[in-house]
Scaffold this motif. Structure first.
Motif, PDB file in Angstrom:
ATOM      1  N   VAL A  14      29.105  43.176  -1.942  1.00  0.00           N
ATOM      2  CA  VAL A  14      29.632  44.540  -2.012  1.00  0.00           C
ATOM      3  C   VAL A  14      28.836  45.425  -1.067  1.00  0.00           C
ATOM      4  O   VAL A  14      27.647  45.202  -0.837  1.00  0.00           O
ATOM      5  CB  VAL A  14      29.596  45.106  -3.449  1.00  0.00           C
ATOM      6  CG1 VAL A  14      30.503  44.291  -4.367  1.00  0.00           C
ATOM      7  CG2 VAL A  14      28.190  45.166  -4.011  1.00  0.00           C
ATOM      8  N   ASP A  15      29.507  46.437  -0.515  1.00  0.00           N
ATOM      9  CA  ASP A  15      28.827  47.326   0.422  1.00  0.00           C
ATOM     10  C   ASP A  15      28.066  48.447  -0.276  1.00  0.00           C
ATOM     11  O   ASP A  15      27.257  49.129   0.340  1.00  0.00           O
ATOM     12  CB  ASP A  15      29.813  47.888   1.457  1.00  0.00           C
ATOM     13  CG  ASP A  15      30.973  48.636   0.842  1.00  0.00           C
ATOM     14  OD1 ASP A  15      30.955  48.946  -0.369  1.00  0.00           O
ATOM     15  OD2 ASP A  15      31.945  48.909   1.580  1.00  0.00           O
ATOM     16  N   ASP A  16      28.280  48.628  -1.579  1.00  0.00           N
ATOM     17  CA  ASP A  16      27.617  49.687  -2.329  1.00  0.00           C
ATOM     18  C   ASP A  16      27.646  49.290  -3.807  1.00  0.00           C
ATOM     19  O   ASP A  16      28.711  49.269  -4.419  1.00  0.00           O
ATOM     20  CB  ASP A  16      28.351  51.006  -2.098  1.00  0.00           C
ATOM     21  CG  ASP A  16      27.739  52.183  -2.822  1.00  0.00           C
ATOM     22  OD1 ASP A  16      27.463  52.064  -4.048  1.00  0.00           O
ATOM     23  OD2 ASP A  16      27.567  53.231  -2.184  1.00  0.00           O
ATOM     24  N   GLN A  17      26.478  48.977  -4.369  1.00  0.00           N
ATOM     25  CA  GLN A  17      26.455  48.479  -5.749  1.00  0.00           C
ATOM     26  C   GLN A  17      26.906  49.523  -6.772  1.00  0.00           C
ATOM     27  O   GLN A  17      27.602  49.187  -7.721  1.00  0.00           O
ATOM     28  CB  GLN A  17      25.052  47.974  -6.111  1.00  0.00           C
ATOM     29  CG  GLN A  17      24.744  46.619  -5.503  1.00  0.00           C
ATOM     30  CD  GLN A  17      23.405  46.104  -5.973  1.00  0.00           C
ATOM     31  OE1 GLN A  17      22.374  46.723  -5.736  1.00  0.00           O
ATOM     32  NE2 GLN A  17      23.432  44.959  -6.653  1.00  0.00           N
ATOM     33  N   ALA A  18      26.543  50.789  -6.582  1.00  0.00           N
ATOM     34  CA  ALA A  18      26.948  51.829  -7.531  1.00  0.00           C
ATOM     35  C   ALA A  18      28.467  51.992  -7.521  1.00  0.00           C
ATOM     36  O   ALA A  18      29.111  52.088  -8.574  1.00  0.00           O
ATOM     37  CB  ALA A  18      26.249  53.148  -7.213  1.00  0.00           C
ATOM     38  N   LYS A  19      29.047  52.013  -6.317  1.00  0.00           N
ATOM     39  CA  LYS A  19      30.497  52.133  -6.188  1.00  0.00           C
ATOM     40  C   LYS A  19      31.178  50.905  -6.791  1.00  0.00           C
ATOM     41  O   LYS A  19      32.199  51.021  -7.480  1.00  0.00           O
ATOM     42  CB  LYS A  19      30.874  52.296  -4.709  1.00  0.00           C
ATOM     43  CG  LYS A  19      32.357  52.447  -4.459  1.00  0.00           C
ATOM     44  CD  LYS A  19      32.667  52.779  -3.005  1.00  0.00           C
ATOM     45  CE  LYS A  19      32.362  51.619  -2.100  1.00  0.00           C
ATOM     46  NZ  LYS A  19      32.841  51.802  -0.722  1.00  0.00           N
ATOM     47  N   ALA A  20      30.608  49.727  -6.567  1.00  0.00           N
ATOM     48  CA  ALA A  20      31.169  48.494  -7.112  1.00  0.00           C
ATOM     49  C   ALA A  20      31.121  48.500  -8.640  1.00  0.00           C
ATOM     50  O   ALA A  20      32.108  48.149  -9.295  1.00  0.00           O
ATOM     51  CB  ALA A  20      30.429  47.278  -6.563  1.00  0.00           C
ATOM     52  N   GLN A  21      29.997  48.904  -9.191  1.00  0.00           N
ATOM     53  CA  GLN A  21      29.881  48.952 -10.648  1.00  0.00           C
ATOM     54  C   GLN A  21      30.931  49.887 -11.238  1.00  0.00           C
ATOM     55  O   GLN A  21      31.589  49.559 -12.223  1.00  0.00           O
ATOM     56  CB  GLN A  21      28.485  49.397 -11.061  1.00  0.00           C
ATOM     57  CG  GLN A  21      28.282  49.398 -12.562  1.00  0.00           C
ATOM     58  CD  GLN A  21      26.891  49.843 -12.957  1.00  0.00           C
ATOM     59  OE1 GLN A  21      26.254  50.643 -12.262  1.00  0.00           O
ATOM     60  NE2 GLN A  21      26.399  49.317 -14.070  1.00  0.00           N
ATOM     61  N   LYS A  22      31.116  51.034 -10.615  1.00  0.00           N
ATOM     62  CA  LYS A  22      32.110  51.993 -11.093  1.00  0.00           C
ATOM     63  C   LYS A  22      33.517  51.392 -11.029  1.00  0.00           C
ATOM     64  O   LYS A  22      34.296  51.489 -11.982  1.00  0.00           O
ATOM     65  CB  LYS A  22      32.026  53.271 -10.259  1.00  0.00           C
ATOM     66  CG  LYS A  22      32.937  54.357 -10.731  1.00  0.00           C
ATOM     67  CD  LYS A  22      32.713  55.641  -9.958  1.00  0.00           C
ATOM     68  CE  LYS A  22      33.687  56.680 -10.447  1.00  0.00           C
ATOM     69  NZ  LYS A  22      33.204  58.009 -10.376  1.00  0.00           N
TER      70      LYS A  22
END
Length: 131
Positions: free
Chosen positions: A10-18
């Motif tokens: 994923v390019d952004d873990q926070a965005k992926a988690q959301k």
């Protein structure tokens, strides 16, 4: 031996988690610091002890190149199963998930493909005649 974890870059873990929790409905199982990133996994709320999906940072140049190449070629990074793909498709569309392929029959399976907003295509499938 069994499969206990699968991963997607994923390019952004926070965005992926959301996305994976709020849009798809998975739940966070593990979220701990790991160097400059996090060891971050999600699971199905229907199977909290089942296979975990690791949301792995794509910071390594090889990971980024791989992720971009398979996305450009239309290759899903992983696949999820559904017991009612048409219902799941409508539920996810209503939550704003962008599909690149609506449910389509392919031999004994119905498949659909969506973007995860983090650089991946994800395939969803249901084997016809199986719950």
């Amino acid at each position: 031996m069994r499969i206990s974890m699968n991963s997607v870059f994923v390019d952004d873990q926070a965005k992926a988690q959301k996305f994976y929790t709020e849009k798809l409905g998975f739940v966070t199982k593990v979220d701990v610091p790991a160097g400059g990133a996090r060891w971050l996994t999600v699971v199905s709320p229907d199977d909290p002890n089942g296979t975990e999906l690791l949301l792995e940072p794509n910071g390594h140049p090889a990971a980024t190149a791989y992720q971009k190449a398979i996305f450009a070629d239309g290759i899903p990074a992983t696949a999820f199963t559904s017991t009612n793909i048409h219902e799941e498709y409508e539920r996810l569309k209503a939550r704003g998930v962008v599909f690149t392929k609506a449910p389509t029959q392919f031999g004994p399976a119905i498949i659909a493909t969506f973007e995860d907003t983090c650089g991946n295509l994800i395939q969803m499938f249901q084997v016809v005649g199986q719950p």
